[in-house]
Design a protein around this motif. Structure first.
Motif, short mmCIF file in Angstrom:
data_model
loop_
_atom_site.label_atom_id
_atom_site.label_comp_id
_atom_site.label_asym_id
_atom_site.label_seq_id
_atom_site.Cartn_x
_atom_site.Cartn_y
_atom_site.Cartn_z
N ASP A 74 -22.44 71.85 -32.54
CA ASP A 74 -22.42 71.48 -31.26
C ASP A 74 -22.13 71.69 -29.87
OD1 ASP A 74 -22.64 69.19 -32.56
OD2 ASP A 74 -21.00 68.15 -33.21
N ILE A 75 -21.21 72.57 -30.30
CA ILE A 75 -21.35 73.75 -28.83
C ILE A 75 -22.49 74.49 -28.33
CG2 ILE A 75 -20.51 75.86 -28.16
CD1 ILE A 75 -18.20 75.54 -29.83
N LEU A 76 -23.13 75.00 -28.98
CA LEU A 76 -25.05 75.08 -28.54
C LEU A 76 -25.32 74.17 -28.87
CD1 LEU A 76 -25.30 78.04 -30.78
CD2 LEU A 76 -24.29 78.11 -28.52
N SER A 129 -24.58 71.58 -26.91
CA SER A 129 -23.58 70.49 -25.21
C SER A 129 -24.21 71.42 -24.61
CB SER A 129 -22.42 70.15 -25.70
OG SER A 129 -21.94 70.88 -25.91
N GLN A 130 -24.36 72.60 -25.26
CA GLN A 130 -24.94 73.38 -24.28
C GLN A 130 -26.14 73.52 -23.54
OE1 GLN A 130 -23.56 75.90 -23.00
NE2 GLN A 130 -24.10 76.66 -21.68
N PRO A 180 -26.00 71.14 -17.95
CA PRO A 180 -25.24 71.19 -19.25
C PRO A 180 -24.89 69.81 -19.97
CG PRO A 180 -24.37 72.89 -18.36
CD PRO A 180 -24.81 71.72 -16.88
N TRP A 195 -22.30 69.44 -22.03
CA TRP A 195 -20.58 69.08 -21.60
C TRP A 195 -20.26 68.60 -20.43
CZ3 TRP A 195 -18.44 72.87 -18.48
CH2 TRP A 195 -19.31 73.79 -18.32
#
Lengths: 212, 195
Positions: free
Chosen positions: A23-25, A27-28, A65, A67
């Protein structure tokens, strides 16, 4: 067999999973936006203009991005408006509804579904259509993914997964694992104790000598 | 762009698939924390300016705050996922890790690993009657007490329950109690041969 390591899975929906690497990647990934009012001192951090004091004038097009877009999104005060990335727009939606199976989602995505679901957080009038397209795309592609993952035994699968998005790849891997385990059981090897896949991986990377 | 360093950490960890543990990036982590400190201090300065009447700065403050939260999330996820991988090592390798893996761990992670080992051992002693129960044994249900194994590398002498020792030499084959060699098989020293 690395059954001991379970990574934190993606949230797959409106909510992200805080600790999930996927999920971090996801939302990048960037999406297009526009400054609705002039933003003081922001030019430098967003990579436009040179001086730290420069401000972004109203109407500037930005690439931010996901996020950041989520964090800055405010339904009351529109400071940055968010636009749809082109693959979620009307034109591409028509392509998906025509034949979703031929589209290279990895090149376009690679987090097509996750990113698409996240877009529903911004109150966009096209939201229902986007959601519908995501669902229909998945439905029409799923059959082929399941079919190929269940029938490619001892084959090079890189061609099969090349055009799959990250979610579909995970499904494909799950199907492959099921197939391999079943074949193992049929050959009577299910009770064989095997070296842990971690050990095998480390071996491949020339970390062979286990001290002892 | 703010948050790139922390995201880079996550990206590297994500690329190392299958539970592989990449080296701990002390320097990158320090830089990411440094970036957070800078963001925080700039925000503090701008907050006092905004209080003095420059309300157009509020957006900027909010932007930095988002970056702070993002960095925090990336770093936490990075550390947490590493712990998950290290925990998996305990089940795959046993309680002693090869040096090559330990070099990839930070001092805190080594400490965490030894505490995890201890609490797991305490738990395993507390279940299954007097002697405790080794939960890492027999992950697949055993069919026989003794199994045929082949040695894949020179390991040295190995003592089994009845007190006899066998010499584990490369390419030699042995018939050993299953529970004694399960761990060695997982470590890739022995290979289980099915008849």
């Amino acid at each position: 067999m690395s059954e001991a390591y379970f990574p934190v899975g993606p949230g797959l929906g409106l909510e992200e999973n805080f600790l999930s690497l996927d999920d971090i990647l996801m939302s990048q990934e960037k999406l297009p936006g526009r400054a609705e009012s002039s933003l003081p001192r922001l030019a430098f951090v967003l990579g436009q203009g040179a001086g730290t004091g420069d401000s972004i004038p109203e109407g500037t097009k930005l690439e931010i991005p996901l996020w950041l877009a989520k964090g800055l999104h405010d339904s009351k005060r529109r400071i940055i408006s968010v636009e749809l990335p082109k693959i979620y727009k009307e034109a591409w939606r028509t392509v998906f509804s025509a034949d979703a199976t031929v589209v290279d989602l990895h090149k376009l995505g690679p987090y097509y579904y996750g990113f698409g679901s996240q877009l529903l957080n911004f109150d966009n009038p096209e939201n229902p259509e986007i959601a519908q397209t995501l669902l229909q795309t998945f439905i029409s592609r799923f059959r082929r993914i399941m079919d190929s993952s269940q029938n490619a035994y001892n084959e090079d699968t890189s061609v099969l997964v090349a055009r799959l998005d990250e979610l579909e790849r995970a499904l494909f891997q799950a199907g492959q694992k099921g197939l391999n385990d079943f074949q193992c059981w049929e050959k009577g090897q299910a009770s064989q104790i095997t070296a842990s896949s971690l050990v095998q991986n480390y071996g491949k990377r020339k970390f062979t000598e286990v001290d002892g | 762009m703010a948050g790139e360093r922390a995201a880079g950490l996550v990206r590297e960890l994500h690329r190392a698939a299958g539970g592989h543990l990449p080296p701990f990036r002390v320097e990158e982590l320090r830089q990411a924390l440094e970036e957070m400190r800078a963001l925080y201090e700039q925000n503090q300065a701008d907050v006092s300016e905004a209080k003095a009447g420059r309300t157009d700065l509020i957006f900027l403050i909010r932007f930095r705050h988002c970056c702070l939260l993002r960095n925090q999330r990336c770093i936490l996820a990075y550390l947490y996922d590493r712990l998950l991988r290290i925990r998996a090592l305990r089940w795959e390798y046993g309680s002693v890790l090869p040096n090559t893996i330990q070099f990839h761990m930070s001092a805190e992670e080594v400490e965490w690993f030894s505490r995890y080992k201890k609490s797991l051992a305490t738990y395993m002693r507390s279940v299954g009657g007097e002697e405790g129960l080794d939960l890492t044994q027999d992950i697949k249900p055993p069919k026989s007490l003794y199994i045929e194994v082949r040695c894949l590398k020179d390991y040295g002498e190995f003592e089994i329950d009845d007190g006899t020792t066998v010499l584990l030499k490369k390419n030699s084959q042995h018939f050993l109690p299953r529970w004694k060699c399960e761990q060695l098989i997982r470590q890739g020293v022995l290979e289980h041969i099915l008849s």
